[in-house]
Design a protein around this motif. Sequence first.
Motif, PDB file in Angstrom:
ATOM      1  N   PRO A 151       0.828  -1.212   0.000  1.00 39.29           N
ATOM      2  CA  PRO A 151       0.000   0.000   0.000  1.00 39.29           C
ATOM      3  C   PRO A 151       0.862   1.263   0.000  1.00 39.29           C
ATOM      4  O   PRO A 151       1.769   1.390   0.834  1.00 39.29           O
ATOM      5  CB  PRO A 151      -0.800  -0.116   1.308  1.00 39.29           C
ATOM      6  CG  PRO A 151      -0.743  -1.558   1.667  1.00 39.29           C
ATOM      7  CD  PRO A 151       0.569  -2.047   1.181  1.00 39.29           C
ATOM      8  N   PRO A 152       0.631   2.201  -0.898  1.00 40.15           N
ATOM      9  CA  PRO A 152       1.423   3.440  -0.923  1.00 40.15           C
ATOM     10  C   PRO A 152       1.431   4.176   0.409  1.00 40.15           C
ATOM     11  O   PRO A 152       2.461   4.728   0.811  1.00 40.15           O
ATOM     12  CB  PRO A 152       0.757   4.269  -2.025  1.00 40.15           C
ATOM     13  CG  PRO A 152       0.127   3.252  -2.931  1.00 40.15           C
ATOM     14  CD  PRO A 152      -0.326   2.152  -2.030  1.00 40.15           C
ATOM     15  N   ARG A 153       0.307   4.148   1.109  1.00 40.95           N
ATOM     16  CA  ARG A 153       0.240   4.867   2.386  1.00 40.95           C
ATOM     17  C   ARG A 153       1.131   4.241   3.451  1.00 40.95           C
ATOM     18  O   ARG A 153       1.430   4.863   4.470  1.00 40.95           O
ATOM     19  CB  ARG A 153      -1.207   4.902   2.894  1.00 40.95           C
ATOM     20  CG  ARG A 153      -1.761   3.558   3.310  1.00 40.95           C
ATOM     21  CD  ARG A 153      -3.202   3.627   3.778  1.00 40.95           C
ATOM     22  NE  ARG A 153      -3.704   2.346   4.271  1.00 40.95           N
ATOM     23  CZ  ARG A 153      -4.138   1.357   3.508  1.00 40.95           C
ATOM     24  NH1 ARG A 153      -4.155   1.510   2.185  1.00 40.95           N
ATOM     25  NH2 ARG A 153      -4.562   0.220   4.037  1.00 40.95           N
ATOM     26  N   GLU A 154       1.568   2.989   3.225  1.00 48.31           N
ATOM     27  CA  GLU A 154       2.399   2.274   4.188  1.00 48.31           C
ATOM     28  C   GLU A 154       3.857   2.185   3.719  1.00 48.31           C
ATOM     29  O   GLU A 154       4.631   1.395   4.245  1.00 48.31           O
ATOM     30  CB  GLU A 154       1.850   0.860   4.400  1.00 48.31           C
ATOM     31  CG  GLU A 154       0.397   0.791   4.782  1.00 48.31           C
ATOM     32  CD  GLU A 154       0.163   1.057   6.257  1.00 48.31           C
ATOM     33  OE1 GLU A 154       1.142   1.370   6.960  1.00 48.31           O
ATOM     34  OE2 GLU A 154      -0.989   0.953   6.702  1.00 48.31           O
ATOM     35  N   MET A 155       4.237   3.009   2.748  1.00 49.57           N
ATOM     36  CA  MET A 155       5.569   2.889   2.154  1.00 49.57           C
ATOM     37  C   MET A 155       6.690   3.050   3.182  1.00 49.57           C
ATOM     38  O   MET A 155       7.722   2.369   3.119  1.00 49.57           O
ATOM     39  CB  MET A 155       5.759   3.901   1.023  1.00 49.57           C
ATOM     40  CG  MET A 155       7.118   3.788   0.322  1.00 49.57           C
ATOM     41  SD  MET A 155       7.336   4.979  -1.017  1.00 49.57           S
ATOM     42  CE  MET A 155       6.134   4.383  -2.199  1.00 49.57           C
ATOM     43  N   ALA A 156       6.491   3.937   4.141  1.00 51.13           N
ATOM     44  CA  ALA A 156       7.539   4.150   5.152  1.00 51.13           C
ATOM     45  C   ALA A 156       7.814   2.880   5.946  1.00 51.13           C
ATOM     46  O   ALA A 156       8.925   2.694   6.457  1.00 51.13           O
ATOM     47  CB  ALA A 156       7.133   5.288   6.093  1.00 51.13           C
ATOM     48  N   ALA A 157       6.821   2.014   6.051  1.00 49.31           N
ATOM     49  CA  ALA A 157       7.003   0.757   6.777  1.00 49.31           C
ATOM     50  C   ALA A 157       7.619  -0.317   5.892  1.00 49.31           C
ATOM     51  O   ALA A 157       8.551  -1.021   6.302  1.00 49.31           O
ATOM     52  CB  ALA A 157       5.668   0.270   7.336  1.00 49.31           C
ATOM     53  N   TRP A 158       7.127  -0.453   4.644  1.00 49.55           N
ATOM     54  CA  TRP A 158       7.558  -1.600   3.858  1.00 49.55           C
ATOM     55  C   TRP A 158       8.795  -1.362   3.009  1.00 49.55           C
ATOM     56  O   TRP A 158       9.500  -2.325   2.661  1.00 49.55           O
ATOM     57  CB  TRP A 158       6.426  -2.162   3.000  1.00 49.55           C
ATOM     58  CG  TRP A 158       5.747  -1.272   2.000  1.00 49.55           C
ATOM     59  CD1 TRP A 158       4.507  -0.733   2.086  1.00 49.55           C
ATOM     60  CD2 TRP A 158       6.254  -0.848   0.709  1.00 49.55           C
ATOM     61  NE1 TRP A 158       4.194  -0.007   0.965  1.00 49.55           N
ATOM     62  CE2 TRP A 158       5.244  -0.072   0.100  1.00 49.55           C
ATOM     63  CE3 TRP A 158       7.449  -1.063   0.020  1.00 49.55           C
ATOM     64  CZ2 TRP A 158       5.414   0.508  -1.158  1.00 49.55           C
ATOM     65  CZ3 TRP A 158       7.618  -0.491  -1.234  1.00 49.55           C
ATOM     66  CH2 TRP A 158       6.609   0.283  -1.803  1.00 49.55           C
ATOM     67  N   LEU A 159       9.122  -0.126   2.658  1.00 51.85           N
ATOM     68  CA  LEU A 159      10.277   0.085   1.784  1.00 51.85           C
ATOM     69  C   LEU A 159      11.589  -0.340   2.450  1.00 51.85           C
ATOM     70  O   LEU A 159      12.375  -1.091   1.837  1.00 51.85           O
ATOM     71  CB  LEU A 159      10.343   1.541   1.333  1.00 51.85           C
ATOM     72  CG  LEU A 159      11.474   1.861   0.350  1.00 51.85           C
ATOM     73  CD1 LEU A 159      11.373   0.991  -0.892  1.00 51.85           C
ATOM     74  CD2 LEU A 159      11.437   3.349  -0.034  1.00 51.85           C
ATOM     75  N   PRO A 160      11.889   0.073   3.700  1.00 53.71           N
ATOM     76  CA  PRO A 160      13.127  -0.417   4.328  1.00 53.71           C
ATOM     77  C   PRO A 160      13.133  -1.938   4.487  1.00 53.71           C
ATOM     78  O   PRO A 160      14.174  -2.579   4.339  1.00 53.71           O
ATOM     79  CB  PRO A 160      13.124   0.282   5.694  1.00 53.71           C
ATOM     80  CG  PRO A 160      12.217   1.455   5.530  1.00 53.71           C
ATOM     81  CD  PRO A 160      11.169   1.035   4.562  1.00 53.71           C
ATOM     82  N   PHE A 161      11.959  -2.504   4.772  1.00 51.46           N
ATOM     83  CA  PHE A 161      11.868  -3.953   4.903  1.00 51.46           C
ATOM     84  C   PHE A 161      12.195  -4.638   3.580  1.00 51.46           C
ATOM     85  O   PHE A 161      12.951  -5.619   3.535  1.00 51.46           O
ATOM     86  CB  PHE A 161      10.470  -4.346   5.376  1.00 51.46           C
ATOM     87  CG  PHE A 161      10.249  -5.833   5.446  1.00 51.46           C
ATOM     88  CD1 PHE A 161      10.539  -6.528   6.600  1.00 51.46           C
ATOM     89  CD2 PHE A 161       9.752  -6.529   4.353  1.00 51.46           C
ATOM     90  CE1 PHE A 161      10.343  -7.905   6.669  1.00 51.46           C
ATOM     91  CE2 PHE A 161       9.561  -7.895   4.407  1.00 51.46           C
ATOM     92  CZ  PHE A 161       9.855  -8.582   5.570  1.00 51.46           C
ATOM     93  N   VAL A 162      11.621  -4.152   2.492  1.00 48.30           N
ATOM     94  CA  VAL A 162      11.840  -4.768   1.182  1.00 48.30           C
ATOM     95  C   VAL A 162      13.320  -4.701   0.791  1.00 48.30           C
ATOM     96  O   VAL A 162      13.871  -5.667   0.239  1.00 48.30           O
ATOM     97  CB  VAL A 162      10.956  -4.091   0.123  1.00 48.30           C
ATOM     98  CG1 VAL A 162      11.371  -4.499  -1.281  1.00 48.30           C
ATOM     99  CG2 VAL A 162       9.483  -4.458   0.356  1.00 48.30           C
ATOM    100  N   ILE A 163      13.968  -3.598   1.094  1.00 48.47           N
ATOM    101  CA  ILE A 163      15.397  -3.482   0.775  1.00 48.47           C
ATOM    102  C   ILE A 163      16.194  -4.551   1.515  1.00 48.47           C
ATOM    103  O   ILE A 163      17.062  -5.223   0.937  1.00 48.47           O
ATOM    104  CB  ILE A 163      15.904  -2.071   1.124  1.00 48.47           C
ATOM    105  CG1 ILE A 163      15.274  -1.042   0.171  1.00 48.47           C
ATOM    106  CG2 ILE A 163      17.429  -2.008   1.043  1.00 48.47           C
ATOM    107  CD1 ILE A 163      15.544   0.392   0.555  1.00 48.47           C
ATOM    108  N   ARG A 164      15.893  -4.759   2.793  1.00 47.93           N
ATOM    109  CA  ARG A 164      16.608  -5.764   3.566  1.00 47.93           C
ATOM    110  C   ARG A 164      16.228  -7.173   3.110  1.00 47.93           C
ATOM    111  O   ARG A 164      17.055  -8.094   3.147  1.00 47.93           O
ATOM    112  CB  ARG A 164      16.324  -5.578   5.057  1.00 47.93           C
ATOM    113  CG  ARG A 164      16.826  -4.241   5.576  1.00 47.93           C
ATOM    114  CD  ARG A 164      16.596  -4.041   7.049  1.00 47.93           C
ATOM    115  NE  ARG A 164      17.664  -4.651   7.829  1.00 47.93           N
ATOM    116  CZ  ARG A 164      18.022  -4.240   9.044  1.00 47.93           C
ATOM    117  NH1 ARG A 164      17.416  -3.190   9.593  1.00 47.93           N
ATOM    118  NH2 ARG A 164      18.972  -4.855   9.699  1.00 47.93           N
TER     119      ARG A 164
END
Length: 430
Positions: free
Chosen positions: A86-99
Amino acid sequence: MAITKWSHVETAIVVGGGIVGLSCALNLAKRGISTTLVDPAALPRAASWGNAGHIAVEQAEPLASPATVRHAWRRLFWRGGPLSLPPREMAAWLPFVIRMLIAAQPQRFAAGKIALAAVLAEALPAWRRMLRDAGARDLLREDGHFVVWETARSAKIGRANWARADIGTARFRDATIDEMTLLASLLDINPAGAIRFLGSGQIADLDALEKALGRQYEALGGIRHVAVAERFDINDGRASLVLKTGDGLAADAIIVAAGAASGRLLAPLGHDVPIIAERGYHIESSQTDWPANLPPVVFEDRSIILTRFVSGLRVAGFVEFGNLDGAPDPRKWARLRAHVGALGLSGPMPGKEWMGARPTLPDYLPAIGRSRCVPNIYYAFGHQHLGLTLGPITGEAIAAMVTGAPFAIDLAPFDIDRFGRKRGRHARSS
């Protein structure tokens, strides 16, 4: 900091009301330790009680894999798939996806597969022991499960993928003619192919499981404290638990098994806990004609699983990365109902809705160990899709660790410090 063995642990607190927390509390109580289970008992309930009931010993390959990365774009929700960012949750999932991308590199994936396969191999034996002791053996069904495809192309590709995969102690065969006939008779579609896994299992009813284990825990003298854990206070290098009410609880050992909320408790102590709430959805109905003795059925083209519990039929799916407290997305339930309608299932529409958060770490391995920051704190969380599967063996591992008893599985790969450390800033000293 060197970790010394606690030779005389008399009291323990377990934070978390899911199957992992309850398993830890049960195993500690069995060893004569006075144990208090701190359970928030709030909605949404722990993912343990809303999942598909599938004991997935075949999932020996961590989902942080090269294959997952290659095919992720095809599986996005807007393309009809199960993966939602979800775009609204990007701050949560983007660092996770990178790791996660880092963890999916071939060498790291291979090491994770070895570690995960070792603990999965002991999952069903641990379930047998737990339910035997609880007098509830009938709740464990070891009838495997089906994977079904709806087109000849997806059947060919899907079967080949499973043939290449490491499925641990499980095995599979092609569905028989009688099995295919039965599946076709239950659906408005004619399956193009199916395989039946052998060696996997199912819990017959999750509500009954929670009650049976709860009764055993109370019979052992265990205490259940309905409360929300807020933080830890540190005094002379030892932690005590502070509840949201402001009350404090102290014990020789404190086990953090709070699922996706575990990071909030451990990070202030100095641990890097890159956990995310990987949310799943289901609909279910007590009114269904689905056969009571049919094991779970995965419709791989739709990325959903159907499970017949004693209480009814549950249809579950989706991988939605976001915040633990984020609002549910009604489109997920609508998509499940669309799948149910297309398959021609009776009963689960409109169905009771549920959404819960799987606690997931970037390498898709759990965190099981003892804190190097505060030595009377232990942890057991991050089991992603395998919380139900690994709950009992995790409880046995924690009980062995707390009491200093030997344990046959190497738990080093599950140390939370594999993600590094950070300075503790918020732990208060009394």
